[in-house]
Scaffold this motif. Structure first.
Motif, PDB file in Angstrom:
ATOM      1  N   SER A  61       0.740  -1.211   0.108  1.00 26.26           N
ATOM      2  CA  SER A  61      -0.004   0.002  -0.146  1.00 26.26           C
ATOM      3  C   SER A  61       0.930   1.229   0.046  1.00 26.26           C
ATOM      4  N   ASN A 111       2.512   2.981   2.643  1.00 28.81           N
ATOM      5  CA  ASN A 111       1.235   3.262   3.491  1.00 28.81           C
ATOM      6  C   ASN A 111       0.744   4.719   3.575  1.00 28.81           C
ATOM      7  N   TRP A 148      -2.984   2.558  -2.771  1.00 27.42           N
ATOM      8  CA  TRP A 148      -3.831   1.496  -2.182  1.00 27.42           C
ATOM      9  C   TRP A 148      -4.839   0.699  -2.850  1.00 27.42           C
ATOM     10  N   GLU A 149      -4.972  -0.606  -2.428  1.00 30.57           N
ATOM     11  CA  GLU A 149      -5.826  -1.215  -3.346  1.00 30.57           C
ATOM     12  C   GLU A 149      -7.355  -0.677  -3.251  1.00 30.57           C
ATOM     13  N   TYR A 172      -9.770  -1.246  -6.387  1.00 29.58           N
ATOM     14  CA  TYR A 172      -9.980  -2.513  -6.643  1.00 29.58           C
ATOM     15  C   TYR A 172     -11.416  -2.821  -7.172  1.00 29.58           C
ATOM     16  N   GLN A 201     -15.715 -14.737  -7.036  1.00 30.10           N
ATOM     17  CA  GLN A 201     -15.019 -13.764  -7.591  1.00 30.10           C
ATOM     18  C   GLN A 201     -13.748 -13.458  -7.156  1.00 30.10           C
ATOM     19  N   ILE A 215      -9.979 -14.020  -8.881  1.00 32.96           N
ATOM     20  CA  ILE A 215      -8.852 -12.854  -8.853  1.00 32.96           C
ATOM     21  C   ILE A 215      -7.738 -13.017  -8.076  1.00 32.96           C
ATOM     22  N   HIS A 216      -8.042 -13.535  -6.843  1.00 36.72           N
ATOM     23  CA  HIS A 216      -7.051 -13.572  -5.628  1.00 36.72           C
ATOM     24  C   HIS A 216      -5.822 -14.826  -6.183  1.00 36.72           C
ATOM     25  N   LYS A 263      -5.331 -14.522 -10.327  1.00 34.15           N
ATOM     26  CA  LYS A 263      -4.552 -13.423 -11.049  1.00 34.15           C
ATOM     27  C   LYS A 263      -3.299 -13.158  -9.986  1.00 34.15           C
ATOM     28  N   HIS A 264      -3.650 -12.673  -8.848  1.00 33.47           N
ATOM     29  CA  HIS A 264      -2.553 -12.281  -8.005  1.00 33.47           C
ATOM     30  C   HIS A 264      -1.351 -13.328  -7.567  1.00 33.47           C
ATOM     31  N   GLY A 305      -1.892  -0.952   6.396  1.00 31.15           N
ATOM     32  CA  GLY A 305      -1.230  -1.030   5.036  1.00 31.15           C
ATOM     33  C   GLY A 305      -1.594  -2.468   4.829  1.00 31.15           C
ATOM     34  N   SER A 306      -0.744  -3.140   4.024  1.00 38.52           N
ATOM     35  CA  SER A 306      -0.717  -4.464   3.320  1.00 38.52           C
ATOM     36  C   SER A 306      -0.006  -5.526   4.070  1.00 38.52           C
ATOM     37  N   TRP A 331      -3.975  -7.952   2.873  1.00 35.75           N
ATOM     38  CA  TRP A 331      -4.041  -7.104   1.929  1.00 35.75           C
ATOM     39  C   TRP A 331      -5.415  -6.634   1.519  1.00 35.75           C
ATOM     40  N   GLU A 332      -5.658  -5.703   1.051  1.00 42.23           N
ATOM     41  CA  GLU A 332      -7.137  -5.318   0.722  1.00 42.23           C
ATOM     42  C   GLU A 332      -7.679  -6.129  -0.422  1.00 42.23           C
ATOM     43  N   HIS A 333      -6.711  -6.772  -1.355  1.00 44.03           N
ATOM     44  CA  HIS A 333      -7.458  -7.528  -2.531  1.00 44.03           C
ATOM     45  C   HIS A 333      -7.827  -8.826  -1.999  1.00 44.03           C
ATOM     46  N   TYR A 342     -11.716  -7.047  -0.397  1.00 44.97           N
ATOM     47  CA  TYR A 342     -12.192  -5.671  -0.824  1.00 44.97           C
ATOM     48  C   TYR A 342     -13.419  -5.939  -1.693  1.00 44.97           C
ATOM     49  N   ILE A 343     -13.483  -6.999  -2.527  1.00 42.55           N
ATOM     50  CA  ILE A 343     -14.693  -7.011  -3.223  1.00 42.55           C
ATOM     51  C   ILE A 343     -15.916  -7.591  -2.396  1.00 42.55           C
ATOM     52  N   GLN A 378     -15.499  -4.685   1.160  1.00 41.27           N
ATOM     53  CA  GLN A 378     -14.829  -3.082   1.164  1.00 41.27           C
ATOM     54  C   GLN A 378     -13.994  -2.738   2.343  1.00 41.27           C
ATOM     55  N   ASN A 379     -14.427  -1.644   2.942  1.00 43.74           N
ATOM     56  CA  ASN A 379     -13.433  -1.317   4.181  1.00 43.74           C
ATOM     57  C   ASN A 379     -13.762  -1.925   5.479  1.00 43.74           C
ATOM     58  N   ARG A 380     -14.681  -2.824   5.383  1.00 43.13           N
ATOM     59  CA  ARG A 380     -15.115  -3.655   6.747  1.00 43.13           C
ATOM     60  C   ARG A 380     -14.120  -4.883   6.995  1.00 43.13           C
TER      61      ARG A 380
END
Lengths: 228, 191
Positions: free
Chosen positions: A149, A169, A191-192, A196, B22, B26-27, B30-31, B120-121, B159-161, B164-165, B168-170
């Motif tokens: 990030s 970050n 940041w993702e 995303y 989904q 991707i995770h 792809k990643h 962060g990640s 990591w958000e990936h 996130y789908i 999200q922010n939770r």
């Protein structure tokens, strides 16, 4: 009798503290988004903007306000805080950065953005990166290769020269922990959470589309301020 | 040595709704695949060309470390899940958790906090030292406890990936439901 005096003293002290706090001006405002959530569709979708501005940004702001209160930062400028950020608890660096960086990010984008920089800013870009095309290439490289990030930055160093930085970050070039100090004039969030929902793993596409909404007028204003 | 993307031990939709199809497409597709491709490209002509992942993680840094550790971390993470998991630890592992954390719920609470507060990640880990002592670690980006000679037992990708789908922010909601697909039988097998 003695206990009563102590209680009274504590009460007075409490009242005094309460008064002092209520009189402290709140200097850190939560800026309004300068366009609607769906205004930057060429670059980023409405849902992402809603989460990014209304959830992530707001959380950084709220947490920073708590950290600012806890560390007596009210009345100080962000520049002043960042210059000494390593002396404060980590929350000031993380949440203060999250607040400042996002606030700058919203401003350097516009639904009427895109195009090329002009005048003194364009001149400075060519001086530092040999051409506008090369600047774009180097900035995109910084944004796409940042691992984890963070943010890509265009900043003005202490001698007035432009440089690109890649910082993790919520760090930014104003912070004393940054490898190279500078005044940021352009920020791109990688940041993702910034991309995303629309781009998933394809960060490079997000970075390429950023140029469609970049607000060069604002970036030039930011640059001009550093010339004084 | 050419590194390969390991097969997932379940179907892509097997962990839904905790982790959606989904997200896994991707995770994992792809990643995880990108880390494998990147590493294969980066090690050409280096001393790591014929090394296994553990050796690379121990001895490298920079891009080679990042990609090697991310391959290892993701394989370890995906392999922990099952659509029909054993829902609680048993035997020796259960005893160890009680000894080091007081109870399973106290352990989970501490682990969840580490995962939620990592800035962060990165990854939250349950790892064991050479004396059999368990501890929770926060590692940023590609960080892995193997680097500190600890034995990883559980990891949660924050990591958000990873979420996130679906969330999200939770992030705390993701961490909370993560336990619903975590197979303690797999974790016990890692002791």
């Amino acid at each position: 009798m003695k206990t009563k005096t102590i209680i009274l003293l504590n009460l007075l002290l409490g009242l005094f503290t309460l008064k002092a706090n209520s009189q402290t001006p709140t200097t850190f405002t939560f800026p309004a988004l300068p366009y609607s959530y769906d205004a930057l569709e060429q670059f980023i979708d409405k849902t992402t903007m809603e989460f990014h501005y209304d959830k992530h940004f707001r959380t950084y702001y709220n947490n920073f306000i708590k950290a600012a209160d806890a560390n007596n930062l009210n009345g100080k400028s962000m520049e002043e805080i960042f210059t000494n950020v390593s002396k404060y608890p980590i929350q000031v660096r993380n949440f203060g950065g999250g607040y400042f960086n996002h606030a700058m990010f919203w401003e350097v984008m516009s639904p009427n953005g895109g195009g090329m920089p002009e005048g003194k800013l364009l001149q400075a870009i060519i001086e530092s990166f040999s051409s506008y095309e090369n600047f774009v290439k180097e900035f995109e490289k910084a944004a796409t290769t940042l691992f984890g990030s963070g943010w890509a930055w265009l900043a003005v160093d202490d001698s007035g020269k432009l440089f690109i930085a890649q910082l993790p970050n919520q760090d930014n070039p104003l912070m004393d922990i940054a490898p190279k100090h500078g005044v940021p004039i352009l920020a791109l969030d990688v940041w993702e959470h910034a991309y995303y929902l629309r781009y998933q793993n394809k960060r490079a596409d997000y970075v390429t589309n950023f140029w469609k909404v970049i607000n060069w007028v604002k970036v030039a204003e930011n640059y001009k301020k550093t010339l004084k | 040595m050419k590194h390969e993307l390991p097969k997932l031990p379940y179907e892509l939709d097997a962990l839904a709704p905790v982790i959606s199809k989904q997200t896994l497409e991707i995770h994992y597709g792809k990643h995880h695949q990108a880390y494998v491709n990147n590493l294969n490209n980066l090690i050409v002509g280096t001393k790591f060309e014929n090394a296994n992942l553990e050796t690379i993680i121990q001895e490298s840094d920079g891009g080679i470390f990042n990609n090697a550790a991310q391959i290892w971390n993701h394989t370890f993470y995906f392999n922990t899940f099952s659509p029909k998991p054993q829902v609680e630890p048993s035997g020796k592992l259960a005893e160890m958790i009680i000894k080091d954390f007081g109870s399973l719920s106290e352990f989970k609470e501490k682990f969840n906090k580490a995962a939620a507060t990592l800035f962060g990640s990165g990854w939250a880990w349950l790892a064991m030292d050479s004396n059999g002592h368990l501890d929770i670690k926060q590692e940023s980006n590609a960080g892995n406890p193997l680097k500190n000679n600890l034995k990883p037992l559980i990891t949660c990708d924050v990591w958000e990936h990873a979420y996130y789908i679906d969330y999200q922010n939770r992030r705390p909601d993701y961490i909370q439901t993560f336990w619903n697909v975590l197979d303690w039988k797999v974790v016990e097998g890692r002791l």
